[in-house]
Design an enzyme around this catalytic site. Structure first.
Site, short mmCIF file in Angstrom:
data_model
loop_
_atom_site.label_atom_id
_atom_site.label_comp_id
_atom_site.label_asym_id
_atom_site.label_seq_id
_atom_site.Cartn_x
_atom_site.Cartn_y
_atom_site.Cartn_z
N GLY A 27 0.48 -1.18 0.11
CA GLY A 27 0.02 0.10 0.53
C GLY A 27 0.81 1.14 -0.10
O GLY A 27 -0.05 2.39 0.50
N GLY A 30 -0.82 4.63 -1.20
CA GLY A 30 -1.67 5.24 -0.63
C GLY A 30 -1.33 6.57 0.05
O GLY A 30 -0.22 6.52 -0.13
N ASP A 32 -0.95 7.10 3.15
CA ASP A 32 -0.48 7.05 4.55
C ASP A 32 1.16 5.97 3.94
O ASP A 32 2.06 6.37 4.43
CB ASP A 32 -1.21 5.51 5.44
N ALA A 107 -1.85 -2.42 2.58
CA ALA A 107 -2.85 -2.38 1.20
C ALA A 107 -3.72 -3.24 1.86
O ALA A 107 -4.19 -3.86 2.16
CB ALA A 107 -1.81 -3.36 0.76
N ALA A 108 -5.19 -1.99 1.11
CA ALA A 108 -6.06 -2.14 1.49
C ALA A 108 -7.18 -1.85 0.47
O ALA A 108 -6.88 -0.63 0.23
CB ALA A 108 -7.15 -1.94 2.95
N GLN A 109 -8.58 -2.21 0.07
CA GLN A 109 -9.53 -1.56 0.06
C GLN A 109 -10.61 -0.91 1.23
O GLN A 109 -10.83 -1.60 1.85
CB GLN A 109 -10.62 -2.90 -0.46
N SER A 158 -8.05 -0.77 12.33
CA SER A 158 -9.03 0.48 11.95
C SER A 158 -10.32 1.20 13.15
O SER A 158 -10.71 -0.49 13.88
CB SER A 158 -9.35 0.61 10.56
N GLU A 160 -13.26 2.15 12.61
CA GLU A 160 -13.86 1.34 12.29
C GLU A 160 -14.28 -0.02 12.32
O GLU A 160 -15.61 0.36 12.73
CB GLU A 160 -13.97 1.43 10.39
N TYR A 181 -16.18 -3.54 5.44
CA TYR A 181 -15.01 -3.18 5.10
C TYR A 181 -14.64 -3.72 6.85
O TYR A 181 -13.24 -3.42 7.29
CB TYR A 181 -14.44 -1.53 4.86
P1 NAP Z 1 -5.53 4.79 0.79
O1 NAP Z 1 -5.11 6.05 0.66
O2 NAP Z 1 -6.62 3.58 0.27
O3 NAP Z 1 -4.25 3.57 -0.04
C1 NAP Z 1 -5.08 2.16 0.45
C2 NAP Z 1 -3.14 1.42 -0.56
O4 NAP Z 1 -3.29 0.37 -1.14
C3 NAP Z 1 -3.02 1.65 -1.64
O5 NAP Z 1 -1.71 2.00 -1.96
C4 NAP Z 1 -3.73 1.13 -2.83
O6 NAP Z 1 -3.15 0.92 -4.20
C5 NAP Z 1 -3.56 -0.24 -1.88
N1 NAP Z 1 -4.06 -1.51 -2.42
C6 NAP Z 1 -5.57 -1.71 -3.04
N2 NAP Z 1 -5.92 -3.29 -2.84
C7 NAP Z 1 -4.73 -4.03 -3.37
C8 NAP Z 1 -4.11 -4.92 -3.20
N3 NAP Z 1 -4.95 -5.71 -3.42
N4 NAP Z 1 -3.13 -5.27 -3.28
C9 NAP Z 1 -1.77 -4.99 -3.49
N5 NAP Z 1 -2.12 -3.02 -2.85
C10 NAP Z 1 -3.30 -2.44 -2.96
O7 NAP Z 1 -5.10 4.14 2.60
P2 NAP Z 1 -4.25 5.15 3.52
O8 NAP Z 1 -5.71 6.20 3.37
O9 NAP Z 1 -2.96 5.14 3.11
O10 NAP Z 1 -4.83 4.06 4.98
C11 NAP Z 1 -3.67 2.75 5.15
C12 NAP Z 1 -4.22 1.55 5.88
O11 NAP Z 1 -4.85 2.33 6.95
C13 NAP Z 1 -5.13 0.73 4.99
O12 NAP Z 1 -5.15 -0.52 5.72
C14 NAP Z 1 -6.40 1.66 5.90
O13 NAP Z 1 -7.77 0.84 5.42
C15 NAP Z 1 -5.69 1.93 6.73
N6 NAP Z 1 -6.92 3.02 8.03
C16 NAP Z 1 -6.55 3.82 7.09
C17 NAP Z 1 -7.16 5.14 7.85
C18 NAP Z 1 -7.22 6.66 8.10
O14 NAP Z 1 -8.07 7.26 8.39
N7 NAP Z 1 -6.40 7.02 6.15
C19 NAP Z 1 -7.41 5.18 8.65
C20 NAP Z 1 -7.71 3.56 9.92
C21 NAP Z 1 -7.35 2.80 8.96
P3 NAP Z 1 -3.45 1.75 -5.55
O15 NAP Z 1 -3.23 2.77 -5.17
O16 NAP Z 1 -3.22 1.28 -6.56
O17 NAP Z 1 -5.40 2.20 -5.72
N1 GDD Z 2 -16.40 9.33 1.96
C1 GDD Z 2 -18.02 10.75 2.16
N2 GDD Z 2 -18.81 10.95 0.73
N3 GDD Z 2 -18.61 10.09 3.44
C2 GDD Z 2 -20.00 10.77 3.53
C3 GDD Z 2 -20.31 11.67 3.09
C4 GDD Z 2 -19.17 11.78 1.31
O1 GDD Z 2 -19.75 12.32 0.64
N4 GDD Z 2 -21.31 12.61 3.65
C5 GDD Z 2 -21.17 12.03 4.72
N5 GDD Z 2 -20.24 11.07 4.47
C6 GDD Z 2 -19.54 10.58 6.44
C7 GDD Z 2 -19.58 9.55 6.34
O2 GDD Z 2 -21.20 8.70 6.37
C8 GDD Z 2 -19.40 9.07 7.39
O3 GDD Z 2 -19.58 8.57 8.49
C9 GDD Z 2 -17.73 10.51 7.49
O4 GDD Z 2 -18.18 11.58 6.21
C10 GDD Z 2 -16.43 10.19 6.85
O5 GDD Z 2 -16.75 9.16 5.99
P1 GDD Z 2 -14.58 8.65 5.39
O6 GDD Z 2 -14.17 10.05 4.94
O7 GDD Z 2 -15.30 7.55 3.95
O8 GDD Z 2 -14.26 8.36 6.21
P2 GDD Z 2 -14.45 6.86 7.02
O9 GDD Z 2 -15.10 7.19 8.50
O10 GDD Z 2 -16.09 6.12 6.78
O11 GDD Z 2 -13.60 5.91 7.07
C11 GDD Z 2 -11.41 5.95 6.60
O12 GDD Z 2 -11.55 5.84 8.41
C12 GDD Z 2 -11.59 5.14 8.94
C13 GDD Z 2 -11.25 4.89 10.58
O13 GDD Z 2 -12.40 4.89 10.57
C14 GDD Z 2 -11.75 5.13 5.75
O14 GDD Z 2 -9.73 6.24 6.01
C15 GDD Z 2 -10.93 3.92 6.24
O15 GDD Z 2 -10.26 3.23 5.94
C16 GDD Z 2 -10.31 3.45 8.14
O16 GDD Z 2 -10.10 2.91 8.22
#
Ligand code: NAP
Ligand code: GDD
Length: 366
Positions: A27, A30, A32, A107-109, A158, A160, A181
């Site tokens: 990942g 992405g 992070d 790495a993650a969807q 996460s 979540e 997720y």
């Molecule tokens: P992100 O921007 O969506 O990046 C996800 C990364 O995973 C990208 O590099 C993506 O590649 C790669 N990936 C997805 N499917 C893959 C696969 N099948 N094989 C290999 N690589 C794959 O997410 P992020 O915000 O950097 O988050 C990093 C990690 O922390 C994730 O696991 C996410 O679930 C977790 N997390 C994030 C948050 C947050 O708030 N950001 C909070 C808690 C946990 P592409 O660039 O090709 O799509």
């Molecule tokens: N994406 C999105 N788009 N969210 C919206 C919208 C919109 O148009 N309008 C309101 N929201 C609300 C969502 O319903 C959710 O409650 C909140 O905004 C945050 O949505 P996201 O920014 O999509 O983040 P998330 O909290 O669902 O998930 C993120 O944080 C998780 C950690 O708590 C992601 O980064 C996950 O990968 C991560 O694990």
């Protein structure tokens, strides 16, 4: 031949520093992954990253770190490999070839709303993907006796996973996941813990609350808002359609969260940590702050579109990161206000650039 440089008083030539470490990041492309790569390179690591094959460039967040391998005068320490966490064979081959000291599994969807549309794919990449990389590390350890005690593994868990559990959420709060997720992340989280307990592997989980930055994907709510502010300000967009404005999140800056990942792997004993700011705000609050930064009132531009509602919502996240403060000396360095300003300013600059490019391609002076 020029004379050798004089020995440094702070680092005598007879005592070389510790050997540079080798990290593997899944990942890496992405949000992070890019901040973590910057951090590890600044600490003199060699960083290997797994990149998915795509029909368009998907390494934009790493472009500023890339060194052309043909440039022999400045060999790069970031090395990218094609791979996918749905492909065990490539993971095993890369782990064997790279033989890393530390593995950061990011790495993650990662989109919650999308996971309702693609539950099977999400479970495959998030849950099974974690088992696949853990198995690759386990078999690598078996082929090199004791190596699994040396490799340190970071699992991107996460907030979540807490789902319907009311705030504040800490390491002892029960998990009540509300999305495919979250369910997949919970399986991945327990997989890392299980490999730690069953095989003595050095696996740590960061239960990270939402973290954002100017590099955040454009479909997550914070970036969707700040991008719209930039475009509305520049006259490129009129309305911003959002879903649930009442959801509350604990939003921090991604760079701080990458530092927490590294800190976890520097500890001799693996463990699990909540990483959060401790402050919660609603999507509406975020809109108000972001539009105000540009001198606008969000009520003039934001409309609710039920299309963006989720079949099941996580109403409120607010983390208690006291364990990380105590044991890792981790503290967030960026406030919510600073984060909003940083993201809005970056998106205003991007929109202005887009406007200038359009003007030039139309033959007008910007
Ligand atoms: P992100 O921007 O969506 O990046 C996800 C990364 O995973 C990208 O590099 C993506 O590649 C790669 N990936 C997805 N499917 C893959 C696969 N099948 N094989 C290999 N690589 C794959 O997410 P992020 O915000 O950097 O988050 C990093 C990690 O922390 C994730 O696991 C996410 O679930 C977790 N997390 C994030 C948050 C947050 O708030 N950001 C909070 C808690 C946990 P592409 O660039 O090709 O799509
Ligand atoms: N994406 C999105 N788009 N969210 C919206 C919208 C919109 O148009 N309008 C309101 N929201 C609300 C969502 O319903 C959710 O409650 C909140 O905004 C945050 O949505 P996201 O920014 O999509 O983040 P998330 O909290 O669902 O998930 C993120 O944080 C998780 C950690 O708590 C992601 O980064 C996950 O990968 C991560 O694990």
């Amino acid at each position: 031949m020029p004379p050798p440089p004089p020995p440094s008083t702070s680092q005598p030539a007879s005592q070389p520093g510790p050997p540079a470490k080798v990290a593997l990041i899944t990942g890496i492309t992405g949000q992070d992954g890019s901040y973590l790569t910057e951090l590890l390179l600044s600490k003199n690591y060699t960083v290997h990253g797994i990149v998915r094959r795509a029909s368009n460039f998907n390494t934009q967040r790493l472009d500023h770190l890339y060194v052309d391998p043909h440039d022999a005068s400045a060999p790069g320490r970031m090395i990218l490999h094609y791979g996918d966490v749905t492909d065990s064979a490539v993971l095993e081959r890369l782990v064997r070839h790279i033989d890393p000291h530390e593995v950061y599994h990011l790495a993650a969807q990662s989109h919650v709303r999308v996971s309702f549309e693609l539950p099977v794919h999400t479970v495959d990449s998030v849950a099974l993907g974690t088992f696949r990389i853990l198995e690759a590390l386990r078999s690598h350890a078996e082929s090199r006796a004791g190596a699994h005690k040396r490799v340190r593994f970071y699992q991107a868990s996460s907030s979540e996973m807490f789902g319907a559990s009311p705030p504040p959420q800490s390491e002892t709060t029960p998990f009540r996941p509300r999305s495919p997720y979250a369910i997949a992340k919970l399986a991945a989280h327990y997989a890392a813990i299980n490999y730690r307990e069953a095989y003595g592997m050095h696996c740590s989980c960061g239960i990270h609350f939402n973290h954002e930055s100017p590099r955040r994907g454009e479909t997550f709510v914070t970036r969707k808002i700040t991008r719209a502010v930039g475009r509305i300000k520049a006259g490129l967009q009129r309305t911003l359609f959002l879903g649930n404005l009442d959801a509350r999140r604990d939003w921090g800056f991604a760079g701080d969260y990458a530092r927490a990942m590294w800190l976890m792997l520097q500890r001799d004993t693996p463990d699990d940590y909540v990483i959060a700011t401790g402050r919660t705000a609603s999507v509406r609050d975020f809109c108000e702050m972001a539009f105000a930064r540009a001198g606008l009132d969000y009520r003039d531009f934001v409309q609710v579109d039920p299309r963006y509602f989720r079949p099941a919502e996580v109403d409120e996240l607010r983390g208690d990161a006291s364990k990380a403060r105590r044991e890792l000396d981790w503290h967030p360095t960026v406030s919510l206000e600073q984060l909003v300003d940083m993201m809005v300013d970056a998106d205003i600059a991007r929109a202005e650039k887009e406007l200038a490019v359009r003007a030039m391609s139309d033959g007008r002076t910007p």
